[in-house]
Write a protein that holds these residues in place. Structure first.
Motif, PDB file in Angstrom:
ATOM      1  N   VAL A 101      33.684  42.045  53.098  1.00  0.00           N
ATOM      2  CA  VAL A 101      32.956  40.789  52.865  1.00  0.00           C
ATOM      3  C   VAL A 101      31.535  40.991  53.378  1.00  0.00           C
ATOM      4  O   VAL A 101      31.275  40.883  54.584  1.00  0.00           O
ATOM      5  N   GLU A 102      30.592  41.242  52.424  1.00  0.00           N
ATOM      6  CA  GLU A 102      29.240  41.631  52.837  1.00  0.00           C
ATOM      7  C   GLU A 102      28.132  40.906  52.084  1.00  0.00           C
ATOM      8  O   GLU A 102      26.976  40.963  52.511  1.00  0.00           O
ATOM      9  N   HIS A 103      28.444  40.234  50.976  1.00  0.00           N
ATOM     10  CA  HIS A 103      27.390  39.697  50.124  1.00  0.00           C
ATOM     11  C   HIS A 103      27.590  38.203  49.898  1.00  0.00           C
ATOM     12  O   HIS A 103      28.706  37.673  49.984  1.00  0.00           O
ATOM     13  N   ASN A 104      26.490  37.525  49.577  1.00  0.00           N
ATOM     14  CA  ASN A 104      26.509  36.088  49.327  1.00  0.00           C
ATOM     15  C   ASN A 104      26.872  35.822  47.864  1.00  0.00           C
ATOM     16  O   ASN A 104      26.034  35.403  47.060  1.00  0.00           O
ATOM     17  N   THR A 105      28.134  36.066  47.547  1.00  0.00           N
ATOM     18  CA  THR A 105      28.636  35.853  46.195  1.00  0.00           C
ATOM     19  C   THR A 105      29.892  34.995  46.242  1.00  0.00           C
ATOM     20  O   THR A 105      30.562  34.890  47.286  1.00  0.00           O
ATOM     21  N   ILE A 106      30.211  34.396  45.098  1.00  0.00           N
ATOM     22  CA  ILE A 106      31.435  33.587  45.019  1.00  0.00           C
ATOM     23  C   ILE A 106      32.655  34.451  45.288  1.00  0.00           C
ATOM     24  O   ILE A 106      33.607  34.024  45.956  1.00  0.00           O
ATOM     25  N   GLU A 107      32.631  35.679  44.771  1.00  0.00           N
ATOM     26  CA  GLU A 107      33.777  36.576  44.959  1.00  0.00           C
ATOM     27  C   GLU A 107      34.015  36.846  46.438  1.00  0.00           C
ATOM     28  O   GLU A 107      35.169  36.838  46.909  1.00  0.00           O
ATOM     29  N   ASP A 108      32.934  37.084  47.187  1.00  0.00           N
ATOM     30  CA  ASP A 108      33.103  37.374  48.609  1.00  0.00           C
ATOM     31  C   ASP A 108      33.572  36.142  49.381  1.00  0.00           C
ATOM     32  O   ASP A 108      34.351  36.254  50.335  1.00  0.00           O
ATOM     33  N   LYS A 109      33.117  34.967  48.983  1.00  0.00           N
ATOM     34  CA  LYS A 109      33.558  33.742  49.651  1.00  0.00           C
ATOM     35  C   LYS A 109      35.046  33.503  49.412  1.00  0.00           C
ATOM     36  O   LYS A 109      35.794  33.178  50.349  1.00  0.00           O
ATOM     37  N   VAL A 110      35.479  33.682  48.167  1.00  0.00           N
ATOM     38  CA  VAL A 110      36.904  33.513  47.855  1.00  0.00           C
ATOM     39  C   VAL A 110      37.734  34.575  48.563  1.00  0.00           C
ATOM     40  O   VAL A 110      38.826  34.301  49.097  1.00  0.00           O
ATOM     41  N   THR A 111      37.215  35.802  48.580  1.00  0.00           N
ATOM     42  CA  THR A 111      37.928  36.900  49.251  1.00  0.00           C
ATOM     43  C   THR A 111      38.098  36.610  50.732  1.00  0.00           C
ATOM     44  O   THR A 111      39.176  36.822  51.308  1.00  0.00           O
ATOM     45  N   LEU A 112      37.026  36.128  51.370  1.00  0.00           N
ATOM     46  CA  LEU A 112      37.105  35.828  52.805  1.00  0.00           C
ATOM     47  C   LEU A 112      38.150  34.755  53.081  1.00  0.00           C
ATOM     48  O   LEU A 112      38.974  34.894  54.000  1.00  0.00           O
TER      49      LEU A 112
END
Length: 509
Positions: free
Chosen positions: A390-401
């Motif tokens: 989890v390293e970037h300000n993306t929707i995918e990273d938010k959902v992943t977190l």
């Protein structure tokens, strides 16, 4: 002159059963009271967390540069008090004739600390209040869990502990959110108004509670959990009225032959059953106890590798769960540019899965503590390691977190009820072994409170280690390193859980 009404009421207490005796001494009422006590303790701890930084400046006039220092000090004082008072509470509770009385005393300490935090603006008074909060928490966790061990049969204890875990999760979840919202909308005193209302409800339930051993004076069927005694291990062999001996292990009876020989009559000897078929007997001379069993239960229990394994699991479970307190909000703010409110919502997917704790407790009661604890720590390892991605300000990273936090919360929820129930099982097993060897047990009240004092010390140590460990690793090595360090801790802990929870895995008997 007639006796006062209160004296008459006390006199009649032994003659007339208390009102609603069965309800007030029922398993459900006792479990609910202990669960509410845990919720109240954590609510009063957490509800002021978002308030203290502002109150330090507006009420105590602490400089902004020193606010972080005093917040850390106040948190550390609570943890230190919890660690210091837990062994004392365990020792005193096992020597007390009642579990309810210490619970009420702990509630008095909690109420006093709440009043001090509310009305005082002196930092020294706040320090004393936090010490009282830690003392109250020690009483709630040590005496409350011991009361559950006294009340609930071992085969259902893990499920009961699941409800305590649920109350703990609710307290952790709602307290900071309500504290922040109420403080912003209604002010400082409104926050403590919620606290007083909750303490009032807690007082009512603790006063209504009737322990099983007290209820047994009027209702013999409400005796509660029965601990092992010498007669359980060595059943007395009382001769039958017709002169026959009790049945032996093969189902046969032996006649008690009364000797008629002059030598036997002169010695007044009655020949009893054959000692070989009579089963185990208590040694005529006291067996010399090993040094570890001559120590106080608080120390002698530490000789058990099974207990040490459970305590180690408690330390790591608390470490993993609280490690996010010091890093998750800052990580979300730095990557996603979220405010404190948005970052606080990240704790929801971590806490909500713990609501399944009663279900995991039921599973542990049916299949043992080994598998849910080991599986929980093993399953928490992959999502902990995957946090590093989890390293970037993306929707995918938010959902992943959010998904990873939910998996971590679910895995750790599997470990909490069986770990707490295992403590009681270890004490019961160890006392039976001592009695089998002809040694005295743990006395009239047992050692449940002292064992749960050890559990409380372990859990409190984990709550102190977690934030410090995660924060230090992130500061020195970064978020990615913290992720695999926590994952490694979790995966490694699953090994001793599998080997020793429920007893040594290779034990044949």
């Amino acid at each position: 002159m007639g006796r006062p009404a209160w004296l008459v009421a006390l006199t009649q207490q032994g003659e007339k059963p208390p009102y609603m005796l069965k309800v007030r001494s029922s398993n459900g009422f006792i479990i609910g009271t202990v669960a509410l006590a845990v919720f109240t303790d954590l609510f009063l701890y957490g509800v002021i967390v978002p308030v203290i930084p502002f109150a330090l400046q507006t009420r105590s006039h602490i400089e902004a540069s020193k606010v972080q220092y005093w917040v850390s000090v106040l948190i550390a004082i609570y943890g230190a008090s919890l660690l210091a008072f837990s062994p004392v509470c365990g020792w005193l509770a096992d020597r007390s004739s009642s579990r309810r009385s210490p619970l009420l005393m702990g509630l008095v300490a909690l109420l006093g600390s709440t009043v001090m935090l509310n009305v005082s603006s002196q930092i020294g008074v706040w320090v004393v209040a936090r010490i009282l909060q830690g003392c109250s928490a020690a009483v709630v966790w040590v005496v409350g869990l011991a009361l559950l061990a006294d009340t609930v049969p071992q085969e259902n204890l893990a499920q009961a502990m699941g409800y305590v875990s649920l109350a703990m999760s609710l307290g952790i979840l709602v307290a900071p959110m309500l504290g922040g919202i109420v403080f912003d909308r209604a002010g400082y005193n409104a926050v403590f108004a919620m606290a007083y209302a909750l303490v009032g409800l807690d007082i009512v339930l603790r006063l209504l509670l009737i322990e099983k051993k007290v209820a047994a004076r009027w209702d013999p069927g409400a005796a509660g959990r029965v601990r092992a005694t010498t007669d359980d291990v060595f059943p007395p062999r009382t001769p039958a009225i017709d002169g026959s001996a009790p049945p032996t292990s093969d189902g046969k009876q032996e006649r008690l032959a009364f000797s008629t020989s002059s030598s036997d009559l002169e010695k007044n000897v009655i020949k009893g059953p054959d000692p070989v078929s009579a089963g185990p007997t208590i040694p005529d001379e006291p067996v010399r106890r090993p040094m570890r069993d001559r120590l106080p239960p608080f120390l002698s229990l530490l000789y058990s590798r099974r207990l040490l394994s459970a305590l180690f699991g408690s330390v790591i479970q608390a470490t993993l769960f609280t490690s996010f307190d010091s890093v998750l909000t800052i990580r979300a703010a730095s990557i996603f540019n979220w405010t404190s409110t948005g970052a606080a919502l990240l704790f929801l997917p971590l806490v909500i899965p713990t609501f399944l704790a009663p279900l995991f407790g039921w599973f542990s009661d049916r299949f043992g503590a080994r598998y849910p604890t080991a599986l929980g720590f093993f399953l928490a390892c992959p999502p902990l390691v995957c946090l590093r991605y989890v390293e970037h300000n993306t929707i995918e990273d938010k959902v992943t977190l959010c998904a990873l936090l939910a998996l971590i919360g679910l895995a750790l929820a599997m470990t909490f009820p069986p770990l707490m129930a295992e403590i009681s099982e270890i004490v019961e097993s160890k006392e039976k072994k001592m009695l089998t060897n002809g040694e005295p047990g743990y006395g009239k009240s047992g050692a449940y409170a002292q064992a749960y004092a050890l559990f409380n010390v372990a859990f409190a140590a984990g709550t102190m280690i977690g934030p410090l460990l995660a924060g230090f690793v992130v500061q020195e090595k970064g978020w990615r390193t913290m992720a695999w360090v926590l994952g490694l801790f979790s995966g490694f802990t699953g090994i001793p859980m599998f080997l020793w929870m429920g007893g040594w895995v290779f034990e044949t008997s």
